[in-house]
Motif scaffolding. Structure first.
Motif, PDB file in Angstrom:
ATOM      1  N   ILE A   1      66.949  39.545  72.886  1.00 13.07           N
ATOM      2  CA  ILE A   1      67.602  39.626  74.195  1.00 13.07           C
ATOM      3  C   ILE A   1      68.691  38.559  74.292  1.00 13.07           C
ATOM      4  N   LYS A   2      68.398  37.354  73.844  1.00 11.55           N
ATOM      5  CA  LYS A   2      69.390  36.280  73.869  1.00 11.55           C
ATOM      6  C   LYS A   2      70.610  36.615  73.022  1.00 11.55           C
ATOM      7  N   MET A   3      70.405  37.353  71.941  1.00  7.90           N
ATOM      8  CA  MET A   3      71.514  37.735  71.066  1.00  7.90           C
ATOM      9  C   MET A   3      72.435  38.743  71.746  1.00  7.90           C
TER      10      MET A   3
ATOM     11  N   TRP B   1      76.287  36.743  71.647  1.00 12.53           N
ATOM     12  CA  TRP B   1      76.575  36.673  70.216  1.00 12.53           C
ATOM     13  C   TRP B   1      76.924  38.057  69.683  1.00 12.53           C
ATOM     14  N   LEU B   2      76.163  39.065  70.065  1.00 15.43           N
ATOM     15  CA  LEU B   2      76.417  40.423  69.586  1.00 15.43           C
ATOM     16  C   LEU B   2      77.748  40.948  70.104  1.00 15.43           C
ATOM     17  N   TRP B   3      78.058  40.660  71.353  1.00 15.88           N
ATOM     18  CA  TRP B   3      79.344  41.062  71.951  1.00 15.88           C
ATOM     19  C   TRP B   3      80.495  40.531  71.098  1.00 15.88           C
ATOM     20  N   ASN B   4      80.414  39.247  70.777  1.00 15.70           N
ATOM     21  CA  ASN B   4      81.471  38.618  69.984  1.00 15.70           C
ATOM     22  C   ASN B   4      81.478  39.123  68.547  1.00 15.70           C
ATOM     23  N   SER B   5      80.313  39.371  67.963  1.00 16.10           N
ATOM     24  CA  SER B   5      80.227  39.864  66.586  1.00 16.10           C
ATOM     25  C   SER B   5      80.843  41.249  66.447  1.00 16.10           C
TER      26      SER B   5
ATOM     27  N   MET C   1      83.944  43.156  71.016  1.00 16.69           N
ATOM     28  CA  MET C   1      83.954  44.101  72.123  1.00 16.69           C
ATOM     29  C   MET C   1      85.220  44.029  72.963  1.00 16.69           C
ATOM     30  N   ASN C   2      86.054  43.025  72.750  1.00 14.50           N
ATOM     31  CA  ASN C   2      87.316  42.963  73.484  1.00 14.50           C
ATOM     32  C   ASN C   2      88.358  43.924  72.918  1.00 14.50           C
ATOM     33  N   SER C   3      88.076  44.462  71.742  1.00 11.44           N
ATOM     34  CA  SER C   3      88.969  45.482  71.184  1.00 11.44           C
ATOM     35  C   SER C   3      88.366  46.848  71.500  1.00 11.44           C
ATOM     36  N   SER C   4      89.054  47.910  71.142  1.00  9.44           N
ATOM     37  CA  SER C   4      88.523  49.250  71.424  1.00  9.44           C
ATOM     38  C   SER C   4      87.895  49.862  70.177  1.00  9.44           C
ATOM     39  N   GLY C   5      87.567  49.058  69.177  1.00  5.70           N
ATOM     40  CA  GLY C   5      87.021  49.583  67.942  1.00  5.70           C
ATOM     41  C   GLY C   5      85.599  50.084  68.030  1.00  5.70           C
ATOM     42  N   PHE C   6      84.762  49.425  68.808  1.00  4.13           N
ATOM     43  CA  PHE C   6      83.358  49.829  68.874  1.00  4.13           C
ATOM     44  C   PHE C   6      83.182  51.055  69.762  1.00  4.13           C
ATOM     45  N   TYR C   7      83.782  51.031  70.935  1.00  2.00           N
ATOM     46  CA  TYR C   7      83.773  52.178  71.831  1.00  2.00           C
ATOM     47  C   TYR C   7      85.202  52.697  71.946  1.00  2.00           C
ATOM     48  N   PRO C   8      85.500  53.794  71.289  1.00  2.00           N
ATOM     49  CA  PRO C   8      86.855  54.343  71.389  1.00  2.00           C
ATOM     50  C   PRO C   8      87.240  54.602  72.842  1.00  2.00           C
TER      51      PRO C   8
END
Length: 125
Positions: free
Chosen positions: A5-7, A104-108, A111-118
Motif C-alpha cells: 500500500i505504501k508503494m 513510488w509506483l506512480w513515479n516508477s 504517470m505524468n506522461s501518457s504512456g501508461f494510460y493512453p
C-alpha cells in the motif's frame, strides 16, 4: 500488506466496476455482454451482477484470448488487465486511482506522461 500500500498499489472497488458497466450499458443501449475474467470468482459473483454478466472459467491463456477479442474493456489494476486492455483495441475504461498519486509506483511508471494510460482510455473512480 502495508508495504504494498505504501508503494502505491490500490485495488479497484466494486463501485468502479459498477460505474464502468453502467457507462457501457448506457453507451450501447443495454446491448452488451460483460465477460468477467478474474482470479477471485467469489468476489466478482458477489459484486458484478446482471443478466448481461457471464464469468469465464478458462485458463489464463484462454481468458487473455477472450478479453483481447472483446469489443471493449474494463480494466482493473493488475498487469494481466493492463495487457488485455492494451491488446484489446476497443475503448478502455480504467480505474484512475491506480497507482496512488505521487507514490513510488506512480513515479516508477512515470504517470505524468501518457504512456501508461493512453489518452484515449477513459479514467473513472
Amino acid at each position: 500488506s502495508e508495504n504494498i500500500i505504501k508503494m502505491g498499489f490500490t485495488v479497484a472497488s466494486a463501485s468502479f466496476f459498477q460505474k464502468a458497466m453502467k457507462y457501457y450499458r448506457e453507451k450501447f443501449n443495454s446491448k452488451v455482454l460483460f465477460v468477467v475474467v478474474t482470479n477471485d470468482h467469489e468476489w466478482a459473483k458477489a459484486n458484478l451482477q446482471g443478466s448481461d454478466v457471464v464469468f469465464s472459467s478458462g485458463s489464463v491463456n484462454e481468458d487473455l484470448a477472450v478479453v483481447v477479442n472483446c469489443d471493449h474493456f474494463i480494466m482493473s489494476t493488475g498487469t494481466f488487465s493492463w495487457w488485455a486492455a492494451w491488446l484489446n483495441g476497443g475503448s478502455v475504461v480504467y480505474y484512475k486511482d491506480f497507482p496512488r498519486n505521487n507514490s513510488w509506483l506512480w513515479n516508477s511508471l512515470d504517470m505524468n506522461s501518457s504512456g501508461f494510460y493512453p489518452p484515449t482510455w477513459i479514467g473513472m473512480e
